[in-house]
Design a protein around this motif. Structure first.
Motif, short mmCIF file in Angstrom:
data_model
loop_
_atom_site.label_atom_id
_atom_site.label_comp_id
_atom_site.label_asym_id
_atom_site.label_seq_id
_atom_site.Cartn_x
_atom_site.Cartn_y
_atom_site.Cartn_z
N PHE A 236 25.26 78.00 68.50
CA PHE A 236 24.72 78.24 69.42
C PHE A 236 24.78 79.62 68.85
O PHE A 236 23.48 79.93 69.08
CB PHE A 236 25.93 78.43 70.27
N PHE A 237 25.29 80.27 68.08
CA PHE A 237 24.91 81.59 67.76
C PHE A 237 24.36 81.14 66.24
O PHE A 237 23.48 82.31 66.29
CB PHE A 237 26.18 82.41 67.06
N THR A 238 24.41 80.30 65.86
CA THR A 238 23.67 80.00 64.43
C THR A 238 22.19 79.26 64.95
O THR A 238 20.91 79.36 64.18
CB THR A 238 23.75 79.15 64.15
N VAL A 239 21.46 79.04 66.18
CA VAL A 239 20.35 78.53 66.91
C VAL A 239 20.57 79.86 67.17
O VAL A 239 18.33 79.81 66.72
CB VAL A 239 20.40 77.28 67.65
N LEU A 261 10.70 81.44 54.33
CA LEU A 261 12.03 81.91 54.49
C LEU A 261 13.18 82.32 54.67
O LEU A 261 13.40 80.85 55.37
CB LEU A 261 12.15 83.56 53.42
N ALA A 262 12.80 82.59 56.31
CA ALA A 262 14.02 83.06 57.92
C ALA A 262 13.31 81.42 58.34
O ALA A 262 15.29 81.19 58.40
CB ALA A 262 13.05 83.81 58.46
N LEU A 263 12.65 80.48 58.08
CA LEU A 263 12.89 79.56 58.51
C LEU A 263 13.77 78.36 57.74
O LEU A 263 14.73 77.63 58.03
CB LEU A 263 11.54 78.56 58.29
N ILE A 264 13.25 78.47 56.70
CA ILE A 264 14.57 77.98 55.17
C ILE A 264 15.80 78.43 55.35
O ILE A 264 16.62 77.17 55.82
CB ILE A 264 13.95 77.81 53.38
N LEU A 265 16.30 79.16 55.35
CA LEU A 265 17.32 80.34 55.44
C LEU A 265 18.30 79.85 56.43
O LEU A 265 19.32 79.09 56.63
CB LEU A 265 17.79 81.35 55.91
N GLY A 266 17.54 79.91 58.35
CA GLY A 266 18.40 79.33 59.67
C GLY A 266 18.08 77.84 59.65
O GLY A 266 19.11 77.43 59.89
N GLY A 267 17.49 77.15 58.95
CA GLY A 267 17.37 76.06 59.46
C GLY A 267 18.79 75.37 58.38
O GLY A 267 19.50 74.51 58.65
N ILE A 268 19.40 75.92 57.05
CA ILE A 268 19.64 75.49 56.09
C ILE A 268 21.33 75.57 57.30
O ILE A 268 22.67 74.95 57.14
CB ILE A 268 20.21 76.07 54.98
N TYR A 269 21.48 77.14 57.90
CA TYR A 269 22.66 77.40 58.60
C TYR A 269 23.05 77.06 59.47
O TYR A 269 23.79 76.64 59.65
CB TYR A 269 22.71 78.78 58.82
N ILE A 270 21.73 76.29 60.16
CA ILE A 270 21.69 75.15 61.21
C ILE A 270 22.57 73.52 61.54
O ILE A 270 23.55 73.35 61.34
CB ILE A 270 20.66 75.25 62.25
#
Length: 317
Positions: A236-239, A261-270
């Motif tokens: 939930f918090f990563t999304v 970069l935010a899209l890539i980094l966030g996508g990996i985190y999710i």
């Protein structure tokens, strides 16, 4: 999961002061008690907030250095006070039992006044060297960490990680208001990124050190509600972090380089958070997630600075 013992760590050791045979503290102990690792990451966030607001055109080295100094002292003082408050539970955990106060190298009274002095000095530097709003934000962050988190929620509720994250989200706002002298949507966007980052970061740590926290009677989420619930809240918090990180693009504070970069980094985190539902090796997953959370924070802050710098350089050509 086994229930937490009704006898808290404070009940077991309260009013005891096993520091009579304390060894003499070294200068390293007085640095260690301020948690320099936490301070460093928060100062990077403070710098990022300052740079996003100032860029190359409004950059003032003296203001930046005063902002970083004041923020560093407030954080150092607050962490020292945390060591003082946790002197009863730190000896019960392998991860913390050698800390300067828990290990008996610095006496509690010394830690208390050292922490107060550093905090007050930092707030004064922010108030008179930067602006009053920066000092107010520093005070709020310190109060949440020391009083609401350390003295109350850490010992009573699984919400400790989420609410305590408020204090860790203040530094980039201090950097922002050091330039602008006001709080706007950009400042809140910076706040949200750091705020949403902290729960999955600390949930991963709590998963790895669950038995430590259980032994100390600290109601961390994995201890009280188990691994399955922790994985759900981590996702939930990563999304939420993913969407929060995009706000700086839509407010105009950062541009396309940052967005990509935010899209890539966030996508990996999710993806890593989702991976937790497909594995029973909680320890390995939590270790991977914790390690990536550190990479993510450094990279997303770097992305902000890089984007603003390149944009400003292009404008100057």
């Amino acid at each position: 999961m086994e229930p937490l013992s009704q006898q808290t760590a404070a009940d077991r050791i309260i009013k005891t002061e096993p520091f009579e045979s304390a060894s003499k503290a070294t200068w390293r102990d007085y640095i260690e008690i301020t948690k320099p690792g936490i301070n460093k990451s928060n100062l990077i966030a403070t710098f990022a907030g300052y740079w996003v607001a100032a860029g190359i055109h409004s950059f003032q080295l003296v203001t930046l250095l005063i902002t970083l100094l004041g923020t560093a002292l407030v954080i150092a003082g607050s962490c020292t006070l945390n060591n003082f408050i946790d002197r009863d539970i730190d000896p019960l955990m392998e991860r913390t039992k050698t800390r300067p106060v828990a290990g008996g190298r610095i006496k509690p009274a010394v830690a208390l006044w050292y922490g107060i002095s550093l905090t007050v000095l930092g707030l004064l530097i922010l108030a008179f060297g930067v602006n009053l709003l920066a000092a107010i934000l520093g005070f709020i962050g310190s109060f949440v960490y020391v009083v609401i988190y350390s003295m109350w929620l850490k010992r009573t509720s699984t919400l400790n990680t989420v609410v305590g994250g408020f204090s860790g989200a203040v530094p980039p706002m201090i950097g922002w208001v050091a330039v602008t002298s006001h709080i706007d949507l950009n400042a809140w966007a910076l706040f949200l990124i750091l705020f949403m980052w902290q729960p999955p970061h600390f949930f991963a740590l709590a998963m790895r050190k669950a038995e430590d926290y259980r032994a100390a009677g600290i109601p961390m989420l994995p201890v009280v509600k188990g691994a399955a619930e922790t994985k759900k809240q981590t996702l939930f918090f990563t999304v939420m972090l993913f969407f929060s990180s995009l706000l700086l693009f839509f407010t105009g504070a950062c541009g396309w380089i940052y967005l990509v970069l935010a899209l890539i980094l966030g996508g990996i985190y999710i993806a890593l958070a989702w991976k937790g539902f497909k594995t029973q090796d909680h320890e390995k997953w939590a270790k991977q997630l914790f390690f990536y959370s550190l990479i993510y924070l450094t990279a997303i802050l770097f992305a902000m600075v890089l984007d603003v710098t390149i944009y400003d350089l292009i404008q100057m050509l």
